[in-house]
Design a protein around this motif. Structure first.
Motif, mmCIF file in Angstrom:
data_model
loop_
_atom_site.group_PDB
_atom_site.id
_atom_site.type_symbol
_atom_site.label_atom_id
_atom_site.label_comp_id
_atom_site.label_asym_id
_atom_site.label_seq_id
_atom_site.Cartn_x
_atom_site.Cartn_y
_atom_site.Cartn_z
ATOM 1 N N LEU A 1 0.852 -1.188 0.000
ATOM 2 C CA LEU A 1 0.000 0.000 0.000
ATOM 3 C C LEU A 1 0.891 1.243 0.000
ATOM 4 C CD1 LEU A 1 -2.492 1.775 0.429
ATOM 5 C CD2 LEU A 1 -2.466 1.135 2.838
ATOM 6 N N PRO A 2 0.856 2.080 -1.045
ATOM 7 C CA PRO A 2 1.660 3.302 -1.057
ATOM 8 C C PRO A 2 1.133 4.300 -0.034
ATOM 9 C CG PRO A 2 0.856 2.727 -3.266
ATOM 10 C CD PRO A 2 0.102 1.900 -2.290
ATOM 11 N N LEU A 3 1.990 4.789 0.829
ATOM 12 C CA LEU A 3 1.548 5.727 1.858
ATOM 13 C C LEU A 3 0.985 7.014 1.264
ATOM 14 C CD1 LEU A 3 4.173 5.452 4.738
ATOM 15 C CD2 LEU A 3 1.790 4.694 4.728
ATOM 16 N N ALA A 4 1.481 7.410 0.099
ATOM 17 C CA ALA A 4 0.966 8.624 -0.536
ATOM 18 C C ALA A 4 -0.520 8.489 -0.826
ATOM 19 C CB ALA A 4 1.735 8.908 -1.828
ATOM 20 N N ALA A 5 -0.964 7.292 -1.195
ATOM 21 C CA ALA A 5 -2.388 7.059 -1.465
ATOM 22 C C ALA A 5 -3.199 7.156 -0.179
ATOM 23 C CB ALA A 5 -2.572 5.690 -2.113
ATOM 24 N N TRP A 6 -2.623 6.697 0.910
ATOM 25 C CA TRP A 6 -3.297 6.778 2.213
ATOM 26 C C TRP A 6 -3.418 8.233 2.661
ATOM 27 C CZ3 TRP A 6 -5.998 3.487 5.123
ATOM 28 C CH2 TRP A 6 -6.249 3.822 6.455
ATOM 29 N N TYR A 7 -2.337 8.973 2.549
ATOM 30 C CA TYR A 7 -2.349 10.371 2.960
ATOM 31 C C TYR A 7 -3.350 11.207 2.155
ATOM 32 C CZ TYR A 7 1.923 9.526 5.654
ATOM 33 O OH TYR A 7 2.838 9.058 6.562
ATOM 34 N N ALA A 8 -3.597 10.812 0.916
ATOM 35 C CA ALA A 8 -4.499 11.579 0.056
ATOM 36 C C ALA A 8 -5.937 11.540 0.552
ATOM 37 C CB ALA A 8 -4.430 11.058 -1.376
ATOM 38 N N VAL A 9 -6.306 10.518 1.327
ATOM 39 C CA VAL A 9 -7.707 10.379 1.751
ATOM 40 C C VAL A 9 -7.874 10.359 3.266
ATOM 41 C CG1 VAL A 9 -8.432 9.212 -0.353
ATOM 42 C CG2 VAL A 9 -7.544 7.850 1.551
ATOM 43 N N ILE A 10 -6.788 10.413 4.015
ATOM 44 C CA ILE A 10 -6.894 10.313 5.469
ATOM 45 C C ILE A 10 -7.716 11.478 6.022
ATOM 46 C CG2 ILE A 10 -4.768 11.591 5.976
ATOM 47 C CD1 ILE A 10 -4.239 9.554 8.217
ATOM 48 N N GLY A 11 -8.617 11.168 6.948
ATOM 49 C CA GLY A 11 -9.461 12.191 7.544
ATOM 50 C C GLY A 11 -10.743 12.462 6.785
ATOM 51 N N THR A 12 -11.005 11.670 5.728
ATOM 52 C CA THR A 12 -12.223 11.835 4.940
ATOM 53 C C THR A 12 -13.041 10.548 5.022
ATOM 54 O OG1 THR A 12 -11.424 10.923 2.845
ATOM 55 C CG2 THR A 12 -10.834 13.207 3.352
ATOM 56 N N GLN A 13 -14.132 10.490 4.250
ATOM 57 C CA GLN A 13 -14.918 9.257 4.156
ATOM 58 C C GLN A 13 -14.472 8.380 2.988
ATOM 59 O OE1 GLN A 13 -18.954 10.668 3.864
ATOM 60 N NE2 GLN A 13 -19.396 10.173 5.989
ATOM 61 N N ARG A 14 -13.441 8.785 2.287
ATOM 62 C CA ARG A 14 -13.068 8.098 1.048
ATOM 63 C C ARG A 14 -12.033 6.996 1.249
ATOM 64 N NH1 ARG A 14 -12.598 13.519 -0.324
ATOM 65 N NH2 ARG A 14 -10.342 13.350 -0.654
ATOM 66 N N THR A 15 -11.641 6.736 2.489
ATOM 67 C CA THR A 15 -10.551 5.783 2.723
ATOM 68 C C THR A 15 -10.854 4.406 2.166
ATOM 69 O OG1 THR A 15 -9.930 6.989 4.719
ATOM 70 C CG2 THR A 15 -9.062 4.762 4.458
ATOM 71 N N THR A 16 -11.963 3.814 2.597
ATOM 72 C CA THR A 16 -12.272 2.446 2.164
ATOM 73 C C THR A 16 -12.469 2.350 0.658
ATOM 74 O OG1 THR A 16 -13.191 1.821 4.317
ATOM 75 C CG2 THR A 16 -13.869 0.510 2.403
ATOM 76 N N PRO A 17 -13.310 3.199 0.034
ATOM 77 C CA PRO A 17 -13.443 3.108 -1.436
ATOM 78 C C PRO A 17 -12.120 3.296 -2.169
ATOM 79 C CG PRO A 17 -15.187 4.471 -0.517
ATOM 80 C CD PRO A 17 -14.227 4.200 0.594
ATOM 81 N N ALA A 18 -11.292 4.213 -1.671
ATOM 82 C CA ALA A 18 -10.007 4.458 -2.325
ATOM 83 C C ALA A 18 -9.087 3.251 -2.205
ATOM 84 C CB ALA A 18 -9.337 5.690 -1.730
ATOM 85 N N MET A 19 -9.058 2.620 -1.038
ATOM 86 C CA MET A 19 -8.195 1.464 -0.849
ATOM 87 C C MET A 19 -8.680 0.275 -1.681
ATOM 88 S SD MET A 19 -5.788 2.561 1.045
ATOM 89 C CE MET A 19 -6.080 4.168 0.262
ATOM 90 N N VAL A 20 -9.991 0.081 -1.745
ATOM 91 C CA VAL A 20 -10.546 -1.014 -2.552
ATOM 92 C C VAL A 20 -10.215 -0.797 -4.026
ATOM 93 C CG1 VAL A 20 -12.679 -2.089 -3.358
ATOM 94 C CG2 VAL A 20 -12.376 -1.599 -0.922
ATOM 95 N N ALA A 21 -10.382 0.450 -4.493
ATOM 96 C CA ALA A 21 -10.089 0.753 -5.898
ATOM 97 C C ALA A 21 -8.611 0.534 -6.205
ATOM 98 C CB ALA A 21 -10.491 2.190 -6.209
ATOM 99 N N LEU A 22 -7.750 0.959 -5.280
ATOM 100 C CA LEU A 22 -6.311 0.800 -5.487
ATOM 101 C C LEU A 22 -5.922 -0.668 -5.507
ATOM 102 C CD1 LEU A 22 -3.573 2.212 -5.766
ATOM 103 C CD2 LEU A 22 -3.430 2.269 -3.263
ATOM 104 N N LEU A 23 -6.472 -1.436 -4.585
ATOM 105 C CA LEU A 23 -6.168 -2.869 -4.555
ATOM 106 C C LEU A 23 -6.684 -3.539 -5.823
ATOM 107 C CD1 LEU A 23 -4.941 -5.179 -2.943
ATOM 108 C CD2 LEU A 23 -7.148 -5.482 -1.799
#
Length: 215
Positions: A36-58
């Motif tokens: 998991l690239p940390l940059a992708a995590w930082y882009a959504v941290i603190g929002t509601q988009r974490t789970t959808p973003a991680m699923v899409a990335l995976l």
């Protein structure tokens, strides 16, 4: 104008739940043969988009993966990591001091009430708060809606309220609502840009609440 109210973000601010969630997602990515690239995590941290973003990335690495198949393992992993987690150092003292000064207190979190409220109770700090505003009922950060709702619930003006946040998205939300914002980054967010915050503290133990109230 004196400070009359405080509004706290939950995940990563009152308790470092974000580290547990990140570790769980990192484990899932590794189980599927990737990182998991940390940059992708930082882009959504603190929002509601974490789970959808991680699923899409995976899904980019594992085509056709079923998102629903990930949720049970993710939840089990996160809850196991959170079993012994307490509030961040200094949080209890901040809350106690706020009550001693007669301040109104609220939580404003992009997470759902089903996540936030049980954790506040488990941590033993739920009784401190006059209101808990969550992302299942309000637009998530960086939109200011959660903070505006918190001000309304507390009957407070933005000019007399301090927000506490651990992410740049959260700071953006608080500042857009007109609040003074104190950033208290955690181990996951400490290297991010908090230039919008009025004050940045390395921890809640770095400065007593009274020092912030006297600003």
């Amino acid at each position: 104008m004196p400070t009359r109210a405080l509004v706290f973000d939950f995940d990563g601010t009152l308790a470092d739940t974000e580290s547990a969630v990140l570790q769980a997602w990192q484990a899932i990515f590794r189980e599927h043969g990737t990182e998991l690239p940390l940059a992708a995590w930082y882009a959504v941290i603190g929002t509601q988009r974490t789970t959808p973003a991680m699923v899409a990335l995976l899904g980019e690495h594992v085509p056709g993966i079923d998102p629903d198949s990930l949720r049970p393992g993710l939840r089990t992993h996160v809850l196991r990591l959170l079993e012994d987690l307490g509030p961040r150092d200094g949080v209890r003292r901040y809350l106690e001091t706020a009550r001693e000064h007669g301040l109104k207190l609220a939580v404003a979190s992009s997470s759902s009430g089903a996540w936030v409220n049980p954790h506040l109770e488990r941590l033993g700090i739920d009784h401190h708060f006059d209101a808990v505003l969550t992302g299942d009922l309000h637009r998530a950060k960086p939109d200011p809606d959660l903070y505006l709702a918190a001000l309304d619930a507390l009957g407070a003006d933005a000019a007399e309220t301090i927000a506490f946040e651990d992410t740049p998205h959260g700071v953006t939300s608080a500042k857009a609502a007109g609040l003074t914002c104190v950033a208290v980054p955690n181990a996951i967010t400490r290297n991010l840009d908090f230039g919008q915050a009025d004050v940045v503290l390395p921890s809640f133990t770095a400065k007593p609440l009274e020092a912030l109230l006297s600003r």
